[in-house]
Design a protein around this motif. Structure first.
Motif, short mmCIF file in Angstrom:
data_model
loop_
_atom_site.label_atom_id
_atom_site.label_comp_id
_atom_site.label_asym_id
_atom_site.label_seq_id
_atom_site.Cartn_x
_atom_site.Cartn_y
_atom_site.Cartn_z
N ILE A 85 106.87 -17.16 -14.75
CA ILE A 85 105.48 -16.67 -14.81
C ILE A 85 105.27 -15.55 -13.80
O ILE A 85 104.67 -14.51 -14.11
N SER A 86 105.76 -15.75 -12.56
CA SER A 86 105.57 -14.71 -11.54
C SER A 86 106.34 -13.44 -11.90
O SER A 86 105.88 -12.33 -11.62
N THR A 87 107.51 -13.58 -12.53
CA THR A 87 108.26 -12.40 -12.97
C THR A 87 107.51 -11.65 -14.06
O THR A 87 107.51 -10.41 -14.09
N PHE A 88 106.87 -12.40 -14.95
CA PHE A 88 106.06 -11.77 -15.98
C PHE A 88 104.91 -10.97 -15.36
O PHE A 88 104.66 -9.82 -15.74
N LEU A 89 104.24 -11.55 -14.38
CA LEU A 89 103.11 -10.86 -13.74
C LEU A 89 103.57 -9.60 -13.01
O LEU A 89 102.92 -8.55 -13.09
N LEU A 90 104.70 -9.71 -12.31
CA LEU A 90 105.21 -8.56 -11.56
C LEU A 90 105.61 -7.43 -12.50
O LEU A 90 105.28 -6.26 -12.28
N THR A 91 106.34 -7.75 -13.57
CA THR A 91 106.81 -6.72 -14.50
C THR A 91 105.64 -6.10 -15.28
O THR A 91 105.64 -4.90 -15.54
N ARG A 92 104.66 -6.91 -15.62
CA ARG A 92 103.49 -6.37 -16.29
C ARG A 92 102.75 -5.37 -15.39
O ARG A 92 102.25 -4.35 -15.87
N GLU A 93 102.74 -5.66 -14.09
CA GLU A 93 102.09 -4.75 -13.16
C GLU A 93 102.87 -3.44 -13.04
O GLU A 93 102.29 -2.37 -12.87
N LEU A 94 104.20 -3.53 -13.15
CA LEU A 94 105.04 -2.34 -13.02
C LEU A 94 105.10 -1.52 -14.30
O LEU A 94 105.21 -0.30 -14.25
N TRP A 95 105.07 -2.20 -15.48
CA TRP A 95 105.28 -1.47 -16.74
C TRP A 95 104.21 -1.85 -17.76
O TRP A 95 103.19 -1.20 -17.85
N ASN A 96 104.47 -2.90 -18.54
CA ASN A 96 103.47 -3.35 -19.50
C ASN A 96 103.74 -4.80 -19.85
O ASN A 96 104.68 -5.42 -19.36
N GLN A 97 102.91 -5.35 -20.72
CA GLN A 97 102.98 -6.77 -21.04
C GLN A 97 104.25 -7.12 -21.82
O GLN A 97 104.84 -8.19 -21.60
N GLY A 98 104.69 -6.24 -22.70
CA GLY A 98 105.92 -6.51 -23.45
C GLY A 98 107.13 -6.62 -22.54
O GLY A 98 107.96 -7.51 -22.70
N ALA A 99 107.23 -5.70 -21.58
CA ALA A 99 108.33 -5.77 -20.61
C ALA A 99 108.22 -7.04 -19.77
O ALA A 99 109.24 -7.65 -19.42
N GLY A 100 107.00 -7.47 -19.46
CA GLY A 100 106.82 -8.70 -18.70
C GLY A 100 107.34 -9.92 -19.43
O GLY A 100 107.98 -10.80 -18.83
N LEU A 101 107.10 -10.00 -20.74
CA LEU A 101 107.60 -11.12 -21.54
C LEU A 101 109.12 -11.12 -21.59
O LEU A 101 109.76 -12.18 -21.49
N LEU A 102 109.72 -9.95 -21.76
CA LEU A 102 111.18 -9.86 -21.76
C LEU A 102 111.76 -10.29 -20.41
O LEU A 102 112.76 -11.01 -20.34
N ALA A 103 111.14 -9.83 -19.31
CA ALA A 103 111.63 -10.19 -17.97
C ALA A 103 111.54 -11.70 -17.75
O ALA A 103 112.44 -12.29 -17.15
N TYR A 118 104.51 -9.83 -5.97
CA TYR A 118 103.31 -9.64 -6.77
C TYR A 118 102.05 -9.68 -5.90
O TYR A 118 101.10 -8.94 -6.13
N LEU A 119 102.02 -10.53 -4.90
CA LEU A 119 100.83 -10.69 -4.06
C LEU A 119 101.06 -10.36 -2.58
O LEU A 119 100.11 -10.39 -1.80
N TRP A 120 102.33 -10.11 -2.21
CA TRP A 120 102.73 -9.94 -0.80
C TRP A 120 102.41 -11.21 -0.02
O TRP A 120 101.38 -11.31 0.64
N GLY A 121 103.40 -12.19 -0.05
CA GLY A 121 103.26 -13.48 0.64
C GLY A 121 104.44 -13.81 1.50
O GLY A 121 104.81 -13.02 2.33
N SER A 122 105.10 -14.98 1.30
CA SER A 122 106.24 -15.37 2.13
C SER A 122 107.22 -16.20 1.31
O SER A 122 106.87 -16.71 0.26
N ALA A 123 108.49 -16.35 1.81
CA ALA A 123 109.52 -17.10 1.09
C ALA A 123 110.52 -17.71 2.05
O ALA A 123 110.25 -17.82 3.23
N TRP A 124 111.73 -18.07 1.55
CA TRP A 124 112.69 -18.91 2.29
C TRP A 124 113.42 -18.16 3.38
O TRP A 124 112.95 -17.12 3.86
N GLY A 125 114.62 -18.69 3.81
CA GLY A 125 115.36 -18.05 4.89
C GLY A 125 115.69 -16.61 4.61
O GLY A 125 115.87 -15.82 5.51
#
Length: 648
Positions: free
Chosen positions: A37-55, A89-96
């Motif tokens: 889901i997060s990959t879809f949101l990020l790719t949609r922001e960069l390109w479009n919704q179709g690319a987001g579904l593929l990603a 997508y939102l600028w947050g935090s992650a693992w090591g």
């Protein structure tokens, strides 16, 4: 662990009775769905919704991510890639691996400043990200004050300071003349950068900021770890990535994602500057270290989706081009002022309806159908990755052969070894032995204790007598090794053996030397021309014990090692201090029991019970040492200088 604990607590708070084990087992698959889901949101922001579904589809099936998101893979990476994608997508935090994130986002902001793309949006986003992220990360006990006391975080702090200075100078721009502003701008930026740089150097020299770690240096100097920290270089995940690994983990996406990167660079804007930096840096780091393929996988899925989406738009978008696209609100003030020259998410100029209705020359419908089918066939190449505990091989007739030697050996340990038994093996298998056989191991995959791992490496590299003394001192009951000479398994302990030697040599240079295990010509050989030190060491004996009697097929002689393609040098191996306890069906896992010599135990018992003269001598010697220690303590109280010799 924090995430699993919170989920378990929340479910029980809602009176949903779930065992903590079930939460841990299903945590990675659940978060892999959130990653899509997060990959879809990020790719949609960069390109479009179709690319987001593929990603989203790509990240769901790509082997480079599936290996870390299967059920039961309870590790940081199980939720880290979701954190990474949602961070972008939102600028947050992650693992090591957040060190990669906390440097990539500042790099993006810094490049935007160099490209003169500074805006209030960038200032607000990064300032909010840095301040809130810094405060929240420091609330985690494991992290603590690392974000302000380690060198890996100084780039983020430096960009934050630079951004404040830049924003202040932009505020003064309208209140000063052009010449005064240019002078002030140059002095302000130079002074801020110089003060910050000198402050970091001073705090590093005084110990307030930790210097760069060896793991960081190994990313830039590929030979650093092999020389200075061999335990890091010995990890298979830390080896340079081969082209085969790229294709096995990414499949056809490794060929298509450069096209997606080109489409993003061709029509660049702020968000696409970020994905370009991400792709370039991730490709470099993944090439240096196999483990970092995990950070490359998401951006490969995103950019490959952009490439496929762009191709499908070109060959299947004739009908869509005849329709007027819906008006989209632009986020930039300049675009709003010039509505006739707006760009959509794909970076294409929005044309007027009259322009869109013009017929465009292109390929015929048959050729478009062929290209579309070829692209769809490429999408079908992706496949799952295989598990690491249960191996699979294929016979000449194409039938599959399952190799379950690991679980077979761990089950034997669980059933036959005493519950308090200690197992010595190389650290690669420590977690598996502890988790699947429920037995204590000397070393495991937590590789922070370098000296203890080096001691195990010394035992494996020494002759049987010297190794027995080490094993007795560590109360070892069983020794487990992996041997692939029968089935041709290349990941066995003989192929890892030189890393054991190097790590042991780092801690015990007088006893272990790597050069002793090579012949004069500098070759590592297991045949009769091999080094005597190698042929007489414990690892060689345990691996090839009774192997000289085995003839695998009519084409090879007895004792032929399929992995090394050589006939072993010593076919008549005798063990004095060890005895074979278990060998799996395909000889992949071999377990030896450490003998407890009767005469030695009897001698120790006699010394402890019957030799009264020895006890008297020992007690007198101990009492004398105690008196000397008390005397030296008194001397210290008087303030006199005491040498090391006088203390004894």
């Amino acid at each position: 662990m924090l995430t699993a604990g919170l989920i378990h607590y929340a479910l029980n708070l809602l009176h949903i009775s779930v065992h903590i084990r079930d939460v841990c087992v299903f945590l990675p698959p659940v978060f892999s769905g959130l990653t899509s889901i997060s990959t879809f949101l990020l790719t949609r922001e960069l390109w479009n919704q179709g690319a987001g579904l593929l990603a989203a589809c790509f990240i769901a099936i790509v082997p480079g991510y599936i290996s870390r998101s299967v059920a039961g893979s309870f590790d940081n990476e199980g939720i880290a890639i979701f954190g990474l994608q949602f961070t972008y997508y939102l600028w947050g935090s992650a693992w090591g691996g957040y060190v990669f994130i906390i440097n990539l986002i500042p790099l993006h902001v810094f490049v935007l400043l160099l490209m003169q793309r500074f805006s209030k949006k960038v200032y607000i986003a990064y300032s909010t990200f840095y301040i809130i992220g810094l405060i929240l990360s420091m609330q985690i006990p494991f992290v603590g004050f690392q974000p302000i006391r380690t060198s890996e975080h100084m780039a983020a702090a430096g960009v934050f300071v630079l951004l404040q200075v830049y924003a202040f100078l932009q505020y003064l721009k309208d209140r000063l003349t052009r010449q005064k502003f240019q002078t002030l701008f140059f002095l302000g930026v130079s002074l801020a950068a110089g003060v910050f740089f000198l402050a970091v150097i001073y705090l590093t020299c005084t110990g307030y900021i930790a210097p760069w770690s060896g793991r960081f240096y190994s990313l830039w100097d590929t030979g650093y770890a092999k020389i200075h920290i061999p335990i890091i270089a010995s990890v298979s995940e830390h080896q340079p990535t081969t082209w085969v690994s790229f294709f096995c983990d990414l499949h056809i996406l490794v060929c298509t994602f450069p096209a997606g990167l080109w489409f993003c660079i061709k029509s660049i804007y702020d968000e696409r500057v970020f994905v370009a930096l991400y792709a370039i840096s991730a490709v470099y780091f993944a090439g240096v270290m196999v483990r970092l393929m995990l950070t490359l996988t998401p951006v490969v899925c995103v950019l490959s989706a952009v490439a496929f989406s762009r191709v499908f738009e070109h060959y299947l978008g004739d009908d869509a081009k005849k329709q007027s696209p819906p008006a989209e609100e632009s986020s930039d003030e300049e675009d709003r002022k010039n509505p006739g020259n707006l760009y959509d998410k794909a970076g294409k100029v929005r044309k007027h309806v009259s322009e869109q209705e013009k017929a465009e020359d292109g390929l015929g419908p048959n050729m478009k159908s062929i290209v579309t089918m070829l692209m769809l066939m490429l999408l079908m190449i992706n496949a799952y990755s295989s598990p690491s505990v249960v191996l699979a091989s294929y016979n000449h007739d194409g039938s599959r052969n399952i190799l379950d030697d690991f679980r077979e050996a761990y089950y034997w340990l669980w059933q036959n070894a005493n519950e308090h038994a200690t197992v010595m093996s190389w650290w690669d298998y420590g977690y598996q032995i502890a988790g699947m056989a429920n037995r204590t191991t000397l070393v495991d995959n937590n590789t922070w204790n370098n000296s203890h791992i080096a001691l195990v490496g010394k035992a494996m590299s020494s002759n049987e007598s010297a190794a027995y003394k080490i094993m007795r001192s560590l109360d070892v009951d069983y020794v487990l090794i992996i041997f692939g000479g029968v089935i041709g398994y290349s990941g066995d302990d003989i192929n890892k053996f030189l890393w054991m030697v190097r790590i042991a040599e780092g801690e015990h240079p007088k006893d272990i030397r790597e050069s002793d295990y090579f012949i004069l010509q500098g070759e590592f050989r297991v045949d009769k021309a091999g080094s005597p030190t190698l042929i007489n060491c414990l690892m060689y004996k345990m691996s090839y014990y009774r192997f000289g009697e085995m003839q695998l097929d009519f084409r090879t002689p007895p004792g032929f090692d399929r992995t090394r393609n050589a006939k072993i040098g010593n076919k008549d191996i005798k063990l004095k201090y060890l005895e074979e306890a278990f060998t799996s069906e395909h000889w992949l896992v071999r377990i030896y029991k450490v003998k407890k010599l009767e005469n030695r135990d009897r001698m120790e018992n006699n010394l402890g019970s019957t030799d009264s003269s020895h006890q008297k001598f020992t007690s007198k010697k101990t009492a004398k040492r105690k008196r000397g220690f008390v005397k030296n303590k008194l001397v210290l109280k008087k303030g006199k200088k005491v040498t090391k010799k006088s203390l004894y």
